[in-house]
Design an enzyme around this catalytic site. Structure first.
Site, PDB file in Angstrom:
ATOM      1  N   HIS A 169     -12.445   7.847  -6.518  1.00  0.00           N
ATOM      2  CA  HIS A 169     -11.622   8.801  -5.774  1.00  0.00           C
ATOM      3  C   HIS A 169     -10.426   8.073  -5.156  1.00  0.00           C
ATOM      4  O   HIS A 169     -10.000   8.384  -4.055  1.00  0.00           O
ATOM      5  CB  HIS A 169     -12.442   9.482  -4.678  1.00  0.00           C
ATOM      6  CG  HIS A 169     -13.345  10.558  -5.174  1.00  0.00           C
ATOM      7  ND1 HIS A 169     -14.032  11.391  -4.325  1.00  0.00           N
ATOM      8  CD2 HIS A 169     -13.682  10.949  -6.432  1.00  0.00           C
ATOM      9  CE1 HIS A 169     -14.756  12.252  -5.037  1.00  0.00           C
ATOM     10  NE2 HIS A 169     -14.558  12.000  -6.316  1.00  0.00           N
ATOM     11  N   HIS A 207     -16.572   6.332 -11.817  1.00  0.00           N
ATOM     12  CA  HIS A 207     -15.771   7.440 -11.277  1.00  0.00           C
ATOM     13  C   HIS A 207     -15.247   7.051  -9.902  1.00  0.00           C
ATOM     14  O   HIS A 207     -16.024   6.698  -9.019  1.00  0.00           O
ATOM     15  CB  HIS A 207     -16.629   8.701 -11.180  1.00  0.00           C
ATOM     16  CG  HIS A 207     -15.932   9.865 -10.547  1.00  0.00           C
ATOM     17  ND1 HIS A 207     -14.630  10.217 -10.865  1.00  0.00           N
ATOM     18  CD2 HIS A 207     -16.342  10.767  -9.607  1.00  0.00           C
ATOM     19  CE1 HIS A 207     -14.285  11.282 -10.163  1.00  0.00           C
ATOM     20  NE2 HIS A 207     -15.294  11.628  -9.376  1.00  0.00           N
ATOM     21  N   HIS A 216      -8.102  14.813  -7.619  1.00  0.00           N
ATOM     22  CA  HIS A 216      -9.529  14.496  -7.520  1.00  0.00           C
ATOM     23  C   HIS A 216      -9.795  13.000  -7.683  1.00  0.00           C
ATOM     24  O   HIS A 216     -10.236  12.337  -6.758  1.00  0.00           O
ATOM     25  CB  HIS A 216     -10.280  15.314  -8.585  1.00  0.00           C
ATOM     26  CG  HIS A 216     -11.757  15.096  -8.622  1.00  0.00           C
ATOM     27  ND1 HIS A 216     -12.634  16.051  -9.081  1.00  0.00           N
ATOM     28  CD2 HIS A 216     -12.531  14.032  -8.290  1.00  0.00           C
ATOM     29  CE1 HIS A 216     -13.871  15.595  -8.999  1.00  0.00           C
ATOM     30  NE2 HIS A 216     -13.834  14.368  -8.536  1.00  0.00           N
ATOM     31  N   GLU A 220       2.509  -6.544 -17.039  1.00  0.00           N
ATOM     32  CA  GLU A 220       1.531  -7.514 -17.527  1.00  0.00           C
ATOM     33  C   GLU A 220       0.089  -7.011 -17.458  1.00  0.00           C
ATOM     34  O   GLU A 220      -0.718  -7.273 -18.356  1.00  0.00           O
ATOM     35  CB  GLU A 220       1.667  -8.817 -16.735  1.00  0.00           C
ATOM     36  CG  GLU A 220       0.752  -9.949 -17.182  1.00  0.00           C
ATOM     37  CD  GLU A 220       1.101 -10.516 -18.554  1.00  0.00           C
ATOM     38  OE1 GLU A 220       0.282 -11.281 -19.089  1.00  0.00           O
ATOM     39  OE2 GLU A 220       2.188 -10.187 -19.100  1.00  0.00           O
ATOM     40  N   CYS A 241     -21.808  13.883 -11.151  1.00  0.00           N
ATOM     41  CA  CYS A 241     -21.003  13.333 -12.245  1.00  0.00           C
ATOM     42  C   CYS A 241     -21.804  13.158 -13.533  1.00  0.00           C
ATOM     43  O   CYS A 241     -21.230  12.819 -14.573  1.00  0.00           O
ATOM     44  CB  CYS A 241     -20.439  11.962 -11.862  1.00  0.00           C
ATOM     45  SG  CYS A 241     -19.537  11.892 -10.314  1.00  0.00           S
TER      46      CYS A 241
END
Length: 225
Positions: free
Chosen positions: A106, A104, A183, A127, A86
């Protein structure tokens, strides 16, 4: 400017990244070695390794990079660790948004929403939208505002998402997140606290939206007050 902590401090990235990885694992966001976390402190960028059990990462297994994306400190372990796939996507957030952290996940909610939507996920009049900051104005969204999270197409290799993610970030300057179809999702903010809050709120909203769809409820209700 972010605070500078000694390595013994619980909020030093060497300690904080493993803690957050464990929490993400418990939430189902970083299982099967998936997901990733990066936090900036001072001039350094701290990044979790790739292809490891995220709930078992230790402080001595974190990579340290500089602004040029060069590794300035390898993990202090005999394990043959690999830097996160990443990494170039995290640096999109650092370079294009001046972020202090990029996360990140998943999450299953993210993946399902990416299948239910075409180019964007949009939702209003909930909200929890208030917990998300407009990346351009730096102000929190309001109850009546519409949260918009753009979607890009997945690729075979994570690094190949770098250009499309950057282009998407330019097209959506107000967004603090990008969904990757089938992904997961990248979320960033000025601090790790704000990024963590944003990813929690967005995932909540996506989970809620999935349930709303099964009940025939609109994500952007017309005429709502």
């Amino acid at each position: 400017m972010s605070d500078i902590f000694p390595e013994s401090h619980p909020e030093h990235p060497l300690n904080l990244i493993p803690e957050l990885c464990r929490k993400f694992y418990d939430l189902g966001w970083a299982t099967g070695t998936g997901g990733g976390i990066s936090i900036k402190m001072g001039e350094n960028y701290y990044i979790a390794p790739s292809g490891v059990q995220k709930e078992r990462i230790m402080p001595n297994e974190i990579f340290v990079l500089n602004a040029s994306q060069d590794v300035v400190e390898e993990p202090r372990t005999e394990k043959q660790l690999k830097i996160s796939e990443c990494t170039p996507l995290f640096f999109n957030a650092y370079r294009l948004r001046g972020a202090g952290a990029c996360l990140h996940t998943h999450s299953a909610n993210c993946v399902l929403i990416s299948l239910l939507c075409d180019r964007e996920f949009r939702i209003s009049h909930i909200e929890m939208i208030k917990g998300i900051i407009n990346n351009e104005t730096k102000k929190a969204l309001g109850f009546r505002d519409t949260l918009v999270v753009p979607i890009i197409e997945n690729t075979d290799f994570e690094k190949d998402l770098t250009a499309s993610m950057a282009e998407c970030m330019v097209r959506y300057p107000e967004s603090c997140a990008v969904l990757v179809r089938r992904h997961g999702m990248y979320v960033w903010s000025d601090t790790w606290q704000k990024a963590k809050g944003a990813v929690e709120c967005i995932d909540y909203l996506m989970g809620l939206a999935i349930r709303m769809r099964t009940l025939g409820l609109e994500w952007e209700p017309k005429g709502a007050k």
